[in-house]
Design an enzyme around this catalytic site. Structure first.
Site, PDB file in Angstrom:
ATOM      1  N   ARG A  66       6.628 -15.614   0.928  1.00  0.00           N
ATOM      2  CA  ARG A  66       6.906 -16.000   2.317  1.00  0.00           C
ATOM      3  C   ARG A  66       5.722 -16.752   2.897  1.00  0.00           C
ATOM      4  NH1 ARG A  66       4.867 -10.742   2.395  1.00  0.00           N
ATOM      5  NH2 ARG A  66       2.920 -10.652   3.584  1.00  0.00           N
ATOM      6  N   GLU A  72      -2.113   1.631 -13.315  1.00  0.00           N
ATOM      7  CA  GLU A  72      -3.157   0.620 -13.420  1.00  0.00           C
ATOM      8  C   GLU A  72      -4.524   1.273 -13.381  1.00  0.00           C
ATOM      9  OE1 GLU A  72      -2.841  -2.134 -10.166  1.00  0.00           O
ATOM     10  OE2 GLU A  72      -1.442  -3.416 -11.258  1.00  0.00           O
ATOM     11  N   ASN A 119       3.397 -12.856  -2.740  1.00  0.00           N
ATOM     12  CA  ASN A 119       4.174 -12.890  -1.499  1.00  0.00           C
ATOM     13  C   ASN A 119       4.974 -14.175  -1.461  1.00  0.00           C
ATOM     14  OD1 ASN A 119       3.028 -10.465  -0.542  1.00  0.00           O
ATOM     15  ND2 ASN A 119       1.206 -11.604   0.033  1.00  0.00           N
ATOM     16  N   LEU A 132      -9.523   0.173  -9.225  1.00  0.00           N
ATOM     17  CA  LEU A 132     -10.778  -0.490  -8.855  1.00  0.00           C
ATOM     18  C   LEU A 132     -11.289   0.155  -7.571  1.00  0.00           C
ATOM     19  CD1 LEU A 132      -9.972  -4.279  -9.483  1.00  0.00           C
ATOM     20  CD2 LEU A 132     -11.026  -2.627 -11.039  1.00  0.00           C
ATOM     21  N   GLY A 139       0.779  -1.237   0.000  1.00  0.00           N
ATOM     22  CA  GLY A 139       0.000   0.000   0.000  1.00  0.00           C
ATOM     23  C   GLY A 139       0.806   1.281   0.000  1.00  0.00           C
ATOM     24  N   LYS A 185      -3.926  -6.110   7.871  1.00  0.00           N
ATOM     25  CA  LYS A 185      -5.062  -7.032   7.919  1.00  0.00           C
ATOM     26  C   LYS A 185      -5.516  -7.195   9.365  1.00  0.00           C
ATOM     27  CE  LYS A 185      -3.354  -9.344   3.818  1.00  0.00           C
ATOM     28  NZ  LYS A 185      -2.446 -10.415   3.346  1.00  0.00           N
TER      29      LYS A 185
HETATM   30  C1  MV4 Z   1      -5.134  -1.407  -6.013  1.00  0.00           C
HETATM   31  C2  MV4 Z   1      -6.368  -0.921  -5.559  1.00  0.00           C
HETATM   32  C3  MV4 Z   1      -7.293  -0.529  -6.506  1.00  0.00           C
HETATM   33  N1  MV4 Z   1      -6.993  -0.595  -7.819  1.00  0.00           N
HETATM   34  N2  MV4 Z   1      -4.889  -1.472  -7.339  1.00  0.00           N
HETATM   35  C4  MV4 Z   1      -3.053  -1.727  -1.771  1.00  0.00           C
HETATM   36  C5  MV4 Z   1      -1.937  -2.594  -1.342  1.00  0.00           C
HETATM   37  C6  MV4 Z   1      -1.296  -3.067  -2.573  1.00  0.00           C
HETATM   38  N3  MV4 Z   1      -0.835  -4.394  -2.374  1.00  0.00           N
HETATM   39  C7  MV4 Z   1      -2.331  -2.990  -3.615  1.00  0.00           C
HETATM   40  N4  MV4 Z   1      -3.343  -2.130  -3.090  1.00  0.00           N
HETATM   41  C8  MV4 Z   1      -4.381  -1.736  -3.847  1.00  0.00           C
HETATM   42  N5  MV4 Z   1      -4.184  -1.814  -5.178  1.00  0.00           N
HETATM   43  C9  MV4 Z   1      -5.802  -1.050  -8.201  1.00  0.00           C
HETATM   44  N6  MV4 Z   1      -5.500  -1.095  -9.493  1.00  0.00           N
HETATM   45  C10 MV4 Z   1      -6.598  -0.869  -4.190  1.00  0.00           C
HETATM   46  C11 MV4 Z   1      -5.587  -1.262  -3.319  1.00  0.00           C
HETATM   47  C12 MV4 Z   1      -5.919  -1.201  -1.915  1.00  0.00           C
HETATM   48  C13 MV4 Z   1      -6.010  -2.366  -1.141  1.00  0.00           C
HETATM   49  C14 MV4 Z   1      -5.753  -3.619  -1.654  1.00  0.00           C
HETATM   50  C15 MV4 Z   1      -5.840  -4.740  -0.876  1.00  0.00           C
HETATM   51  C16 MV4 Z   1      -6.219  -4.633   0.451  1.00  0.00           C
HETATM   52  C17 MV4 Z   1      -6.483  -3.414   0.978  1.00  0.00           C
HETATM   53  C18 MV4 Z   1      -6.385  -2.258   0.201  1.00  0.00           C
HETATM   54  C19 MV4 Z   1      -6.674  -1.016   0.758  1.00  0.00           C
HETATM   55  C20 MV4 Z   1      -6.566   0.099  -0.020  1.00  0.00           C
HETATM   56  C21 MV4 Z   1      -6.187   0.022  -1.355  1.00  0.00           C
END
Ligand code: MV4
Length: 449
Positions: free
Chosen positions: A291, A200, A289, A203, A165, A237
Site C-alpha cells: 500500500r 525466526e 507492505n 534480533l 507486531g 511509528k
Molecule cells: C522481529 C524482531 C526481532 N527479531 N523479528 C515487529 C513488527 C513486525 N513487523 C516485525 N517485528 C519484529 N520482528 C525478529 N526476527 C523485532 C520486531 C519488532 C519491531 C520491528 C520493527 C519495528 C518495531 C519493532 C518493535 C518491536 C519488535
C-alpha cells in the site's frame, strides 16, 4: 484513462490523494461516515457521498457501500489510501470485478504478502535476505524445538497472519519454548482465526529500515531509497526519516538494487515497501507492505517524486516516466506524526480545535485535514497531522523541524507535539543513534508529575 477516482479513506490521506487528482485533472469523489460530514476531505472534494454510521466497520470498511458509491458516481478507479481496505485482497478483487481500477497492486500480490510465511518464501526465492529460522510453517512443538536449536536461541515465534507486531513471542532458551509456542499459537488463532506460526532468529537491537519501490507492471521498477522507521511505540511509528542515519552509500545502493531486482522478478505493480530489520550491517526481510504508507512524504521530499501521482498513472496502464538513473536524492527529510493524544499517558484526546496555525516556510510540509473549529471525532485513528520537514542535510533538517514544531498551534486538544520536541532534543536522536526499542525507553524515562 482514469478520469474520476473515488477515495476510500478519510483525513489527511484522503486530502493527499485528492490533491494529486486535482493536479492531474482527475475528478475525485470523497466518501465519509456520518461523523465526518464536516471533515476537510469532504469540504474540498468535487463530490462526496455518505457511506454509513461512525464506526469504520459500517462505513470506511463497508465494501458494498463503497463500491455502490463508486458505481453511482461513475468513478473509474478507487484509491484505498492506507489502513482500512488498502490491503484487503478480496476488496481489490471485488473492485476489479466491477470494472473499476484498484489503485494498488493486484489482488494476488496483496494476498501473497498478507501471508507472512508465503511472503518470506517468495522474496527469499528472488534474492532478498531473510532471517534464519523455520522453512515455512511449524506444526508441532517437537519441530519447534528442533528448529529453535538449529537456529540458535533467542528465537521469535510469529503468526503467519500477523504483521504489525501482533501475535509474536520470544523464547530465550529451550526451557521457555513450550510456553512461547503454545502462547503464540493460541494468540494467532484468537487474533486472526489462523494458528499457523513460524520461527525466526530473534534480533535484539535492530533498526527498522524500509525501501520504497514503484513498479509499472511492464517490467519497469525503481527504488526510491530507504526510510528509517525505528522510532515507534507499541508498533505505532512516531517519527520517520530519509535517508537512514545508519546506512552508508554502499549499503544503500546494494539494498536498493536487491529490492528492485526482486520486485521486478515477482511481477509487482504499483507502490510498495519492503521492510527490513537492520543489525550489524546486515538486512533481514520482515514484511512487504502493498500500500501507500503514512510515511511516504519523506521519500517524496528527498526524491521529488509524487508517489500518489505515479500510483494513479501505473493503475491507468501508463509506464513509469523515469528510470532509476533519472532519480536523484536531495538532502534529508523527517516526518513527525502528530496525534490527538495526551503526551504523557498517550490516551486519545479527541475534541474541538480552537486556534489553529500550521507552520510554513521553505522545506516545511503539513499534511492534515485540521482547521479551527473542527471537532476531532473519537472513532478513528488519533493521527491528525503529519509535519514533514526537508533540508539539505540532517542537521539543518533538525533545526528546521525544531522551528516548525514551535510554530505549530493546535489549541483545544492535547497533541504529541511536546513529545516530538523532547525527542528531537535527545542526544541519541541527534546523533542518529537509536534502534527499535529506543523510543520506549525514552518515554519510560520522561519525568512524571
Ligand atoms: C522481529 C524482531 C526481532 N527479531 N523479528 C515487529 C513488527 C513486525 N513487523 C516485525 N517485528 C519484529 N520482528 C525478529 N526476527 C523485532 C520486531 C519488532 C519491531 C520491528 C520493527 C519495528 C518495531 C519493532 C518493535 C518491536 C519488535
Amino acid at each position: 484513462m482514469i478520469e474520476k477516482i473515488l477515495i476510500a479513506n478519510r483525513g489527511e490521506i484522503a486530502l493527499r490523494i485528492q490533491r494529486a487528482c486535482r493536479e492531474m485533472g482527475i475528478q475525485s469523489v470523497a466518501v465519509h461516515s456520518i461523523a465526518d460530514a464536516d471533515a476537510m476531505h469532504v469540504r474540498l472534494a468535487d463530490e462526496s457521498i455518505c457511506i454509513g454510521p461512525p464506526p469504520a466497520r459500517e462505513s470506511y470498511l463497508n465494501t458494498h457501500a463503497i463500491i455502490s458509491a463508486a458505481t453511482i458516481s461513475n468513478a473509474d478507479a478507487i484509491h484505498p489510501g492506507y489502513g482500512f481496505l488498502s490491503e484487503n485482497a478480496d476488496f481489490a478483487a471485488m473492485v476489479e470485478e466491477h470494472d473499476i481500477a484498484f489503485i494498488g497492486p493486484s489482488p494476488d500480490h496483496i494476498r501473497l504478502m498478507g501471508d507472512k510465511i508465503a511472503a518470506k518464501k517468495a522474496v527469499a526465492d528472488v534474492g532478498i535476505p531473510i532471517l534464519p529460522g523455520s522453512d515455512g510453517e511449524v506444526t508441532s512443538l517437537v519441530d519447534a524445538q528442533e528448529i529453535a536449536m538449529e537456529t540458535g536461541y533467542p528465537i521469535l515465534i510469529k503468526a503467519a497472519a500477523g504483521g504489525g507486531g501482533r501475535g509474536m513471542k520470544v523464547a530465550e532458551d529451550p526451557a521457555g519454548l513450550e510456553e512461547a509456542y503454545q502462547f503464540a499459537r493460541t494468540e494467532a488463532e484468537l487474533a486472526f482465526g489462523n494458528d499457523a506460526i513460524y520461527i525466526e532468529k530473534f534480533l535484539s537491537q535492530p533498526r527498522h529500515i524500509e525501501v520504497q519501490v514503484l513498479a509499472d507492471g511492464h517490467g519497469n521498477v525503481v527504488h526510491l531509497g530507504e526510510r528509517d522507521c525505528s522510532l515507534q511505540r507499541r508498533h505505532q511509528k512516531v517519527l520517520e526519516e530519509a535517508p537512514s542515519p545508519a546506512l552508508n552509500q554502499t549499503q544503500r545502493d546494494a539494498i536498493g538494487e536487491t529490492v528492485t531486482q526482486a520486485v521486478k522478478a515477482i511481477g509487482y505493480k504499483s507502490a510498495g515497501t519492503i521492510e527490513f530489520l537492520f543489525e550489524d550491517g546486515e538486512f533481514y526481510f520482515i514484511e512487504m507492505n502493498t500500500r501507500l504508507q503514512v510515511e511516504h512524504p519523506v521519500t517524496e521530499m528527498i526524491c521529488g517524486i509524487d508517489l500518489v501521482r505515479e500510483m494513479i498513472r501505473v493503475a491507468g496502464g501508463a509506464p513509469l516516466g523515469f528510470k532509476q538513473s533519472d532519480i536523484r536524492f536531495h538532502g534529508h527529510a523527517i516526518e513527525c506524526r502528530i496525534n490527538a493524544e495526551d503526551p504523557r499517558t498517550f490516551n486519545p484526546s479527541p475534541g474541538r480545535i480552537g486556534d489553529y496555525h500550521a507552520p510554513g516556510g521553505l522545506g516545511v510540509r503539513v499534511d492534515s485535514g485540521l482547521y479551527s473549529g473542527y471537532a476531532v471525532p473519537p472513532y478513528y485513528d488519533s493521527m491528525i497531522a503529519k509535519l514533514i520537514v526537508h533540508a539539505t542535510n540532517r542537521n539543518e533538517c533538525l533545526m528546521r523541524l525544531r522551528r516548525a514544531l514551535e510554530e505549530f498551534v493546535i489549541d483545544g486538544i492535547s497533541t504529541s507535539i511536546p513529545l516530538h520536541q523532547g525527542l528531537i532534543g535527545a542526544p541519541d536522536f541527534i546523533n542518529g543513534d537509536y534502534d527499535i526499542h529506543w523510543l520506549e525507553t525514552f518515554v519510560a524515562e520522561l519525568p512524571g508529575d
